[in-house]
Scaffold this motif. Structure first.
Motif, PDB file in Angstrom:
ATOM      1  N   MET A 119       0.896  -1.223   0.080  1.00 38.34           N
ATOM      2  CA  MET A 119       0.032  -0.136   0.239  1.00 38.34           C
ATOM      3  C   MET A 119       0.934   1.304  -0.041  1.00 38.34           C
ATOM      4  SD  MET A 119      -3.439   0.789   1.962  1.00 38.34           S
ATOM      5  CE  MET A 119      -3.012  -0.196   3.346  1.00 38.34           C
ATOM      6  N   SER A 120       0.426   2.301  -0.624  1.00 40.70           N
ATOM      7  CA  SER A 120       1.363   3.371  -0.581  1.00 40.70           C
ATOM      8  C   SER A 120       1.057   3.974   0.758  1.00 40.70           C
ATOM      9  CB  SER A 120       0.747   4.592  -1.742  1.00 40.70           C
ATOM     10  OG  SER A 120      -0.681   4.793  -1.606  1.00 40.70           O
ATOM     11  N   GLN A 165      -3.204  10.067  -2.455  1.00 40.40           N
ATOM     12  CA  GLN A 165      -3.064   9.462  -3.722  1.00 40.40           C
ATOM     13  C   GLN A 165      -4.451   9.506  -4.399  1.00 40.40           C
ATOM     14  OE1 GLN A 165      -2.330   5.150  -4.353  1.00 40.40           O
ATOM     15  NE2 GLN A 165      -0.793   5.629  -5.866  1.00 40.40           N
ATOM     16  N   THR A 198       3.758  -3.193  -5.178  1.00 41.54           N
ATOM     17  CA  THR A 198       2.837  -3.627  -4.054  1.00 41.54           C
ATOM     18  C   THR A 198       1.550  -3.458  -4.225  1.00 41.54           C
ATOM     19  OG1 THR A 198       4.824  -2.346  -2.856  1.00 41.54           O
ATOM     20  CG2 THR A 198       2.810  -3.047  -1.697  1.00 41.54           C
ATOM     21  N   TYR A 199       0.845  -4.743  -3.803  1.00 42.08           N
ATOM     22  CA  TYR A 199      -0.440  -4.945  -4.373  1.00 42.08           C
ATOM     23  C   TYR A 199      -1.217  -3.769  -3.231  1.00 42.08           C
ATOM     24  CZ  TYR A 199      -0.611  -8.891  -7.202  1.00 42.08           C
ATOM     25  OH  TYR A 199      -0.326  -9.711  -8.260  1.00 42.08           O
ATOM     26  N   PRO A 200      -2.299  -3.364  -3.599  1.00 40.81           N
ATOM     27  CA  PRO A 200      -3.323  -2.535  -2.403  1.00 40.81           C
ATOM     28  C   PRO A 200      -3.196  -3.653  -1.255  1.00 40.81           C
ATOM     29  CG  PRO A 200      -4.600  -3.038  -4.672  1.00 40.81           C
ATOM     30  CD  PRO A 200      -3.275  -3.498  -4.792  1.00 40.81           C
ATOM     31  N   GLU A 212      -4.736   1.670  -6.700  1.00 40.55           N
ATOM     32  CA  GLU A 212      -4.125   2.101  -5.232  1.00 40.55           C
ATOM     33  C   GLU A 212      -2.840   1.298  -5.039  1.00 40.55           C
ATOM     34  OE1 GLU A 212      -6.971   2.855  -2.284  1.00 40.55           O
ATOM     35  OE2 GLU A 212      -8.023   3.994  -3.731  1.00 40.55           O
ATOM     36  N   GLY A 213      -2.557   0.168  -5.951  1.00 43.04           N
ATOM     37  CA  GLY A 213      -1.417  -0.231  -5.546  1.00 43.04           C
ATOM     38  C   GLY A 213      -0.126   0.457  -6.050  1.00 43.04           C
ATOM     39  N   SER A 214       1.075   0.146  -5.568  1.00 38.22           N
ATOM     40  CA  SER A 214       2.083   1.196  -6.140  1.00 38.22           C
ATOM     41  C   SER A 214       3.286   0.731  -6.835  1.00 38.22           C
ATOM     42  CB  SER A 214       2.823   1.645  -4.804  1.00 38.22           C
ATOM     43  OG  SER A 214       4.101   1.495  -4.555  1.00 38.22           O
TER      44      SER A 214
END
Lengths: 212, 477, 239
Positions: A1-2, A8, B10-12, B59-61
């Protein structure tokens, strides 16, 4: 997750403030939620056939199930027009599966109004979502609309008077404008509760499960 | 052809990245196998190549650059990437959009706007190629796993993409279906298509692959050229968490009679046992889907239920558990039970366990299941035994597939059911957990339950089953 | 007896079917709709027989029959307020039985790609055409998930009028949450694969077999015309 998903999210909406260009994924998302909405409310409706004891509960329960579905859908809305599209396709489906033109038009209209409410809340306000669903939930009342508009034509049959006084009396009371309006109020209250409940379910289940 | 440079993904909702600074380049026309244990990132790397990452995971990065056939995928539209790549996901059955092979093969070409005459020629061509092994007029959902795989590959390559991506294509195939898969891939390769396969079984690809990449913890750990790989013994593979050949499970047959039994045995071989079925006949949509004259299934051991799609395996499971009406009698411990009575003593661990998780906490789920059986006290013991105790307050739907499955097994254990059915328990779960699944199954059988295991997975059957009942589609007479 | 041919049966033109079902729905549900009910019922039974769905062919007249007995005869035999209410409901609901009967034919026999092609010819905007076609594909998926959840609930003893009456909201929650979660998961691979193969993109799609108006459609038009004429001229049995 960010590190900070909320910023975001805003950046995303800031870049494209809910343009009307629906992507393929948006369309498929509307489709799956519309189908879940129809199937879930249908299953609840069938409960009534299994045991008539629960007849009175059906419309409120349908409004609640619909609330859960629509509120989860609204958290995934990325572009303007998705709720309107949702209303149109649900109305189209009901038209094919047996519904009056009037009722289906009603559903399309409700979808539009709900979209406006959502828009007023910038698509991210929880209460705007709940009120939007409250309006859209009136679609459970639309099957009764024709009775309000043209009740004699629908129910007066040629052997109407043969059926006896009790019948005439019952139909007069049951389908009088006050009774139908009362029904509309019940549906409205139910769909408001459905919206609130749907929002609670989002927090209780879907957010914690990572689905919302 | 494919350039992945310094990618971290990176998965959400995930805490750690699934790909770490991955660098991977595939040349035009090359055949590359991505392998590694579950969670090593091989499927994730594949999803990066067809753009499902990042486009299907809001929203994953994503950090780094990905170029596929000259297209920078993170900024492109998915259909643009799809025009140049063909993808076969892990379960062909779940990705078919249409009902017949013809329509399915035409699907991509129609959407991409190919002229109808060209679509016709191409579809006819592909249909005649697969028609040797696939009954092309049958509904897709009724085909065997291997046949569905053939259709899925044809449908993914019909629009002549220059890249073909396959995710664990052999995972639920029988040995001869794997041979056909190898032949099909060889043909696609001969046409000059670049192929990337994420796989945990390797030997069937060793004649085709140009390069084998072993992944670990989201990065490349080892690379083997085709020649090196051929000379590697299987125990080197095992050390990397990989498997060489496909095991076939040879199990003793359970004696049974009836039109749906693949190899009926003489009636006098059938002994009495805990669960006895007699004269079971079931019609669905005007068609006889199941006809079992007699069979006895013992408690305390695991009976595998095998057979092609449409042979009636799920119908039999639904009849045993009382979910499906049918003619005939079902006796448990010598007593004929009504449908409702069977529902009270049975449990199913479904293929998709999300369908049977009803509460908002792991411990509440156990409590709900135990409430009927009056043994709430046991719940903590069971949670500990299944290594779920540290998750007690989590939401069941937030668990991984394997944890969800263990949770459902836990609910079965606290509710003390005599009949327990496992429906394809290894299909949505990491391969690494195969042994843990088989332990669960064994333990329930050891507690004295009648356990039926429906599965196509030879590895699992080999580990978990004691005998087998094979069904065949009922022939209309 | 028709011999099953090797090539898939072409069936009716999806456009003809859609027009038929919408027309039927509008007419039957209109204020004067009862007059059309028996004829639309015949049409629905005929379509069910045509696709060899014997169960639907039998259950439609059965359901309509029950509605008719409850709606038209019950209050004559046993007049009181309760039967009057039941009768009123059935007089209204019989229209739904018939409309759903015709609609079922379209839902069951039209493939998503055929529907999309038909809607494209009519120049229905892309968002509506794609969404409606995809919905057709999702119905069996979501239906199967809903059934599986109900099965799982039965085995856990969570289904029953008692529980529903005592804890209606809790029961609904226990059905809805897994049903939505499982449906979303089941739709994921399907959506991914379809979008990668260009579904819903801004390209202009083509059709391998464009819908064509053929003999069966002509038969349908003639049958519908006859039934409509009959409904308008013959004495109406239900009004």
């Amino acid at each position: 997750m960010s590190a900070n998903p909320s910023t975001q999210g805003q950046a995303e909406t800031g870049a494209r403030p809910f343009s009307l260009r629906l992507s393929a994924r948006d369309l498929l998302r509307v489709a799956i939620f519309a189908v879940i909405f129809i199937v879930a409310t249908y299953v609840i409706g069938m409960l009534g056939i299994i045991s008539p004891l629960v007849w009175l509960l059906i419309v409120p329960l349908q409004a609640i199930v619909g609330g859960v579905t629509v509120l989860l859908f609204l958290t995934r809305v990325r572009h303007a027009g998705m709720l309107t599209l949702f209303g149109v396709v649900v109305a189209m489906f009901y038209l094919v599966g047996g519904n009056t033109l009037l009722s289906s038009t009603g559903i399309v209209g409700l979808g539009l109004v709900a979209e406006l409410i959502l828009w007023a809340g910038r698509y991210r306000s929880k209460w705007a979502m709940i009120w939007a669903y409250t309006v859209f939930g009136l679609s459970f009342f639309t099957p009764f609309l024709p009775l309000l508009v043209d009740r004699t034509a629908y129910l007066a049959s040629s052997n109407f008077t043969d059926m006896g006084k009790a019948y005439v009396h019952a139909s007069d009371t049951l389908l009088s404008v006050p009774v139908i309006s009362l029904l509309a109020c019940i549906v409205l209250a139910s769909s408001f509760l459905g919206g609130v409940f749907g929002s609670a379910i989002l927090g209780k289940h879907f957010v914690r499960a990572g689905l919302a | 052809m494919i350039h992945i440079e310094h990618v971290t993904w990176t998965y959400p909702h995930a805490e750690t990245p699934s790909l770490r600074n991955l660098d991977l380049h595939v040349r035009s026309g090359e055949f590359v196998v991505l392998c590694g244990a579950s969670g090593s990132g091989k499927s994730t790397a594949l999803r990066l190549m067809n753009g499902l990452i990042p486009h299907f995971h809001d929203e994953g990065s994503l950090v780094g650059t990905v170029t596929v056939d000259g297209i920078a995928t993170p900024g492109a539209e998915l259909d643009e990437i799809g025009l140049g790549t063909g993808t076969v996901l892990q379960h062909p059955r779940r990705q078919f959009f249409t009902e017949t092979a013809r329509e399915e093969i035409a699907f991509a070409m129609e959407n991409f706007g190919f002229p109808p005459p060209e679509i016709h020629t191409r579809v006819d061509d592909l249909i005649s190629q697969i028609a040797v092994h696939v009954p092309v007029e049958q509904p897709l959902q009724r085909l065997s796993g291997g046949q569905q795989q053939q259709v899925a590959i044809a449908a993914a390559t019909a629009h002549r993409p220059r890249i073909l991506l396959l995710d664990e294509p052999s995972s639920s195939l029988s040995a001869d279906a794997v041979e056909r898969l190898t032949a099909t891939l060889a043909q696609v390769k001969a046409e000059g298509v670049t192929i990337v396969v994420a796989e945990h079984r390797l030997r069937y690809l060793q004649g085709l692959a140009d390069r084998i990449i072993v992944m670990r913890d989201g990065a490349m750990s080892t690379q083997w050229s085709a020649g090196t790989f051929r000379s590697l013994p299987d125990d080197v593979l095992a050390r990397e968490g990989l498997r060489g050949d496909i095991r076939t499970a040879e199990l003793p047959s359970l004696p049974a009679t009836g039109g749906s039994v693949a190899q009926p045995s003489p009636g006098d071989q059938i002994r009495s046992a805990a669960l006895e079925l007699e004269g079971i006949r079931c019609r669905l949509g005007g068609r006889v889907v199941l006809d079992i004259e007699r069979v006895s299934i013992a408690a305390g051991e695991v009976t595998a239920l095998r057979g092609a799609n449409g042979a009636g395996k799920s119908t039999l499971a639904r009849i045993i558990t009382g979910l499906q009406r049918s003619a005939g009698t079902v006796r448990l411990d010598g007593k004929a039970l009504s449908r409702q009575a069977r529902q009270r003593v049975s449990a199913i661990v479904m293929q998709d366990v999300q369908r049977q998780l009803f509460t908002d906490r792991v411990d509440a789920e156990i409590g709900l299941a135990g409430a009927g059986a009056g043994q709430v006290d046991e719940s903590e013991t069971v949670l500990r035994a299944l290594d779920l105790d540290h998750l007690a307050t989590r939401h069941p739907l937030s668990l991984s597939g394997g944890q969800q499955q263990r949770l459902v097994v836990a609910t079965v254990r606290v509710s003390n059911r005599r009949i327990v059915i496992f429906d394809e328990p290894s299909s949505g779960v990491d391969r690494r957990h195969l042994r843990s699944i088989s332990d669960q199954i064994r333990r329930i059988a050891a507690s004295g339950a009648v356990v039926v295991l429906i599965s196509h997975d030879e590895d699992l059957l080999h580990l978990a089953a004691d005998r087998q009942l094979t069904l065949a589609p009922h022939q209309a007479s | 007896m028709p011999v099953p041919s090797l090539r898939p049966r072409r069936g009716l033109d999806p456009r003809a079917k859609i027009l038929l079902v919408i027309g039927c729905s509008i007419v039957v549900m209109s204020p004067a709709g009862l007059r059309f009910v028996p004829f639309a019922l015949l049409l629905a039974i005929g379509l069910a027989l045509g696709e060899r769905d014997w169960r639907r062919a039998a259950s439609l007249p059965a359901a309509a029959g029950v509605m008719w007995v409850l709606g038209w005869w019950l209050p004559l035999w046993w007049p009181n307020a309760l039967t009057a209410v039941v009768s009123l409901a059935c007089v209204y609901l019989i229209r739904f039985v018939v409309a759903i009967g015709v609609g079922a034919h379209v839902i069951v026999t039209t493939s998503p790609t055929q529907l999309a092609a038909a809607l494209r010819i009519w120049r229905i905007p892309r968002p509506f055409a794609v969404t409606l076609a995809v919905m057709l594909r999702f119905f069996p998926v979501v239906g199967a998930e809903a059934n599986a959840v109900l099965d799982a609930m039965r085995l856990r003893g969570l289904v029953g009028a008692g529980g529903l009456l005592r804890h209606p909201v809790l029961s609904v929650e226990r059905f809805t949450v897994p049903m939505i979660a499982a449906s979303l998961r089941a739709s994921e691979d399907l959506s991914a694969s379809a979008i990668l193969r260009g579904l819903g993109s801004r390209r202009k799609p083509t059709a391998m077999q464009p819908p064509r108006f053929a003999t069966p459609d002509l038969v349908l038009v003639l049958v519908t015309a006859t039934l409509t004429t009959a409904a308008l001229t013959l004495p109406a049995p239900l009004s």
